[in-house]
Design an enzyme around this catalytic site. Structure first.
Site, mmCIF file in Angstrom:
data_model
loop_
_atom_site.group_PDB
_atom_site.id
_atom_site.type_symbol
_atom_site.label_atom_id
_atom_site.label_comp_id
_atom_site.label_asym_id
_atom_site.label_seq_id
_atom_site.Cartn_x
_atom_site.Cartn_y
_atom_site.Cartn_z
ATOM 1 N N LYS A 1 14.751 -14.627 24.160
ATOM 2 C CA LYS A 1 15.473 -15.028 25.378
ATOM 3 C C LYS A 1 16.468 -13.947 25.772
ATOM 4 O O LYS A 1 16.627 -13.638 26.954
ATOM 5 C CB LYS A 1 16.161 -16.380 25.155
ATOM 6 C CG LYS A 1 15.166 -17.545 25.148
ATOM 7 C CD LYS A 1 15.738 -18.847 24.608
ATOM 8 C CE LYS A 1 14.622 -19.879 24.431
ATOM 9 N NZ LYS A 1 15.028 -21.100 23.770
ATOM 10 N N GLN B 1 19.806 -24.158 21.020
ATOM 11 C CA GLN B 1 18.481 -24.058 20.405
ATOM 12 C C GLN B 1 18.247 -25.206 19.419
ATOM 13 O O GLN B 1 19.092 -25.488 18.570
ATOM 14 C CB GLN B 1 18.347 -22.692 19.701
ATOM 15 C CG GLN B 1 16.950 -22.360 19.227
ATOM 16 C CD GLN B 1 15.925 -22.181 20.348
ATOM 17 O OE1 GLN B 1 16.267 -21.765 21.457
ATOM 18 N NE2 GLN B 1 14.681 -22.518 20.085
ATOM 19 N N ASP C 1 17.586 -26.017 30.229
ATOM 20 C CA ASP C 1 16.491 -26.526 29.387
ATOM 21 C C ASP C 1 15.892 -27.801 29.984
ATOM 22 O O ASP C 1 14.788 -28.194 29.613
ATOM 23 C CB ASP C 1 17.027 -26.880 27.984
ATOM 24 C CG ASP C 1 16.641 -25.864 26.922
ATOM 25 O OD1 ASP C 1 15.624 -25.167 27.099
ATOM 26 O OD2 ASP C 1 17.377 -25.773 25.925
HETATM 27 N N1 GUN Z 1 13.278 -25.357 20.364
HETATM 28 C C1 GUN Z 1 11.945 -25.216 20.624
HETATM 29 N N2 GUN Z 1 11.762 -25.067 21.957
HETATM 30 C C2 GUN Z 1 12.976 -25.122 22.529
HETATM 31 C C3 GUN Z 1 13.414 -25.020 23.879
HETATM 32 O O1 GUN Z 1 12.646 -24.860 24.828
HETATM 33 N N3 GUN Z 1 14.765 -25.126 24.071
HETATM 34 C C4 GUN Z 1 15.630 -25.319 23.050
HETATM 35 N N4 GUN Z 1 16.921 -25.425 23.349
HETATM 36 N N5 GUN Z 1 15.247 -25.424 21.796
HETATM 37 C C5 GUN Z 1 13.928 -25.317 21.539
#
Ligand code: GUN
Length: 293
Positions: free
Chosen positions: A53, A97, A120
């Protein structure tokens, strides 16, 4: 001839579009969009995701900040950090996350994020708006799948779509998006899950199959109707004796299913890059709203 739905190339083009748009805003003297991420603990996969990211943000000209917290951080301290980010008007997107350590209530954390910067799309308000077909942040993976279907001009109206997996992050929002009014949408949707009996009966009737179960090669060649469109959301590390020691395997038995269907996403290079694009799209959307653009 089977069309390979090349998410990697498409996401590269779309990221280029974002970069050009950011450049244009910067030339006018505006600040860069800013995505903040919180990473708790040292789960290997989570670290990799957060690093990706950061790289994506750098590529498109976003500012990114990552708060790396120890796995024993208290829930109260994490909530305090979220509040301080919520109050910072120069931050356009915040993600925490997942998964989080067991002593932290993930729902409480997700709900503490200001829905205005919930890029998200996990907050109850974001999900509620999605179900009502109101403007909101759509979670990155379902958003990426919809964008892929749209960009490849796949007809969805009146089609039968089978979604396998009912997670809050992928399967359930996917089923809502495919059945909603608009394009892509207007499908008759069947949502299958671990207690669905005779899953092949459903998948064999589907014009579009979207698989998000996290079981390598779950969908076999004899489970799909000839000419179906198959979208593989799964990505599992399977140990092998290559240089890396593992390979990435999707939820679809690719070679067997490819020979049956009209279009298919590869793994890697299908849904994954589109998911990464989804987060950038949502962050830019928030930025534009804040800047009155
Ligand atoms: N863990 C696995 N996929 C994601 C996601 O798209 N966002 C977040 N915040 N955590 C994750």
């Amino acid at each position: 001839m089977t069309t390979i739905l090349d998410g990697k190339s498409l996401a590269l083009k779309l990221r280029g579009d974002i970069r050009a748009e950011v450049d244009a805003h910067r030339v006018k003297g505006l600040r860069a969009p800013h995505l903040a991420a919180i990473l708790v603990g040292d789960d290997g996969a989570s670290k990799t995701y957060v690093n990706s990211k950061e790289k994506d943000c750098e590529y498109v000209g976003f500012h990114s900040s990552v708060h790396r917290l120890k796995s024993d951080v208290s829930e109260a301290d994490l909530l305090e950090l979220i509040r301080s980010i919520n109050d910072n008007s120069d931050i356009d997107g915040l993600i925490v996350q997942l998964p989080l350590p067991k002593h932290i209530d993930a729902t409480k954390i997700t709900e503490a994020i200001n829905p205005e910067i919930d890029v998200d799309g996990f907050h109850t308000i974001s999900v509620g708006k999605l179900t009502k077909n109101e403007d909101t942040y759509i979670s990155a993976t379902p958003f990426g799948v919809i964008k892929l279907i749209e960009e490849y001009g796949i007809e969805t109206k009146g089609k039968h779509c089978v979604v396998i997996g009912r997670s809050n992050i992928v399967g359930r929002p996917m089923s809502i998006l495919m059945s909603r009014g608009g394009n892509p949408g207007e499908c008759t949707v069947t949502l299958c899950h671990r207690y669905t009996k005779n899953i092949s009966v459903h998948t064999k009737m589907a014009d579009i199959v979207i698989v998000a179960v996290g079981i390598p090669k779950f969908l076999k060649g004899d489970m799909v109707k000839p000419g179906a469109v198959v979208i593989d959301v799964g990505i599992t590390r399977v140990e092998t004796n290559n240089d890396k020691g593992y390979e990435l395997v999707g939820d679809v038995d690719y070679d067997a299913v490819k020979s049956q269907c009209s279009a298919i996403t590869p793994v890697p290079g299908g849904v994954g890059p589109m998911t990464r694009y989804g987060l950038l799209f949502n962050t830019l959307k928030s930025y534009k709203k804040k800047q009155g653009l």
